[in-house]
Design an enzyme around this catalytic site. Structure first.
Site, PDB file in Angstrom:
ATOM      1  N   GLY A  71      49.202  35.537  46.832  1.00  0.00           N
ATOM      2  CA  GLY A  71      48.956  36.963  46.334  1.00  0.00           C
ATOM      3  C   GLY A  71      48.456  38.062  47.444  1.00  0.00           C
ATOM      4  CB  CYS A 332      31.492  33.757  46.153  1.00  0.00           C
ATOM      5  SG  CYS A 332      30.115  32.576  46.408  1.00  0.00           S
TER       6      CYS A 332
END
Ligand SMILES: Cc1ncc(COP(=O)(O)O)c(C=O)c1O
Length: 387
Positions: A71, A332
């Site tokens: 993606g 994160c």
């Protein structure tokens, strides 16, 4: 440990049939699809079969699909490829229009394009995380090169009016890109009916392997490749194809399309069970749902919840210890949770952002797991509050 995996939006388990397709292709012997000998031709025929299958599902031409490394690559290839090609055709076309809740694969590519001299407009969203077609209409004009709007958001699930915005982009002669990475498998995508020129997919969000995806490039779209150095993918993506990954992607995509309605209903069941159980265990005022509460306004497999008075970092750590995998509505970075740009764009107060947890559902999950998770959350939150 009886682990519960509620992080399907991060990556979904590979479907056993996709694993079989992967193993069959990887075990079939050597074969570079670019080689002219029989080994190469066998590998090429696997890639061709996969391309035909995925094109059939999306209702596009097989030669409009470019296999990529996932993606992120598809998004980057779409944005750089269309922006540069549009500006090369007409130097006044320097506008990029996107939304504040796109994945960083889009937003950071747009930042880079801005550094290269493109004029970037980032559209705001409402409190449910949806961009308005009116705001897009005001921003898209005759100097717009590319418009990029995702189909469904990966953090809160909110569906976007990308088809309406695509029509606006078309009317101004701009290229329309849609990141459909999370929506694929849950929302129907019919490229004969959509005003979309470029569309990104990723296999591992829909039961396929990691590291493989596709970019749809409508025939005739001004677009140039990102990678050079080989004539693979009709010179649109240099590099030896990930043959086994592509074969497994096609197997997973076919299942996802065939089972779409059942998967939607199943995800909605588990989502609903978790919400009901959280309300029963914690009380309805102990948490708030972030995103569009209406089923028709959201992807069914994503639930984003802010738990009052509990930081998501602490909750996620304790959930992990208890065998439940979920994620922060946040990226994160270097081991620390950054506040989510999506929740911030929705206007959530900072403490709501810090309390947000994303649960995302898929194959293998059960309503019993949802109920168990709510009980675990109740135990964790009362322990934390009594400390
Ligand atoms: C909406 C969206 N776009 C793009 C990506 C990137 O996909 P990949 O992990 O295949 O690079 C993701 C992954 O989380 C996503 O959710």
């Amino acid at each position: 440990m009886n682990a519960i995996y509620f992080d399907h939006a991060a990556t979904s388990p590979m479907h056993p049939e996709a694993v079989q397709a992967y193993v069959a292709a990887a075990g079939a012997g050597p074969g570079n699809p670019s080689s002219l000998h029989a080994f190469g031709r066998a590998a090429r025929s696997r890639v061709t079969a996969a391309r035909d299958a995925i094109a059939g599902l999306l209702r596009c031409r097989p030669d409009e699909l470019v296999f990529t490394g996932g993606g992120t690559e598809s998004d980057n290839a779409a944005l750089f490829g269309a922006a540069r090609a549009m500006r090369a055709r007409d130097e006044r076309r320097t506008g990029i229009v996107t939304t504040a809740i796109e994945h960083h694969a889009v937003l950071h590519a747009c930042d880079q394009l801005e550094a290269e001299g493109f004029a970037l407009t980032v559209l705001p969203v409402d409190e449910t995380g949806r961009v308005s077609a009116e705001a897009a209409a005001a921003a898209i004009g005759p100097t717009t090169a590319v418009v990029s709007v995702m189909a469904g958001n990966n953090e809160v699930g909110t569906l976007q009016p990308y088809a309406e915005i695509g029509a606006l982009a078309r009317a101004q002669g701009a290229v329309m890109h849609v990141d459909a990475v999370q929506a694929f498998g849950y929302e129907p995508i019919d490229l004969t009916a959509l005003p979309v020129d470029l569309l990104s997919l990723s296999a591992h969000k829909a039961g396929g392997p990691q590291g493989v995806g596709a970019l749809y490039v409508r025939a005739g779209t001004p677009w140039q490749p990102l990678l050079f150095g080989g004539s693979q993918e009709r010179k649109r993506r240099a590099g030896t194809e990930n043959v086994a990954g592509i074969a497994a992607f096609a197997a997973a995509a076919k299942l996802a399309a065939d089972e779409r309605e059942a998967r939607r209903a199943h995800a909605a069941d588990v989502r609903g069970a978790l919400l009901r159980a959280l309300a029963a265990e914690l009380g309805p005022d102990a948490f708030a749902v972030n995103g569009d509460p209406r089923p028709e306004g959201s992807l069914p497999h994503i639930l984003n919840v802010s738990f009052h008075g509990v930081s998501n970092e602490t909750l996620l750590m304790n959930l992990d210890l208890a065998g439940v995998a979920a994620s922060g509505g946040s990226a994160c970075t270097s081991g620390s949770l950054q506040p989510s740009h999506v929740l911030a764009a929705m206007g959530l107060a900072p403490h709501f952002c810090r309390n947000a947890v994303r649960f995302s559902f898929g194959l293998g999950n059960t309503t019993a797991e949802a109920e168990k998770t709510a009980k675990i959350i109740a135990t964790i939150t009362s322990r934390l509050r009594n400390r």
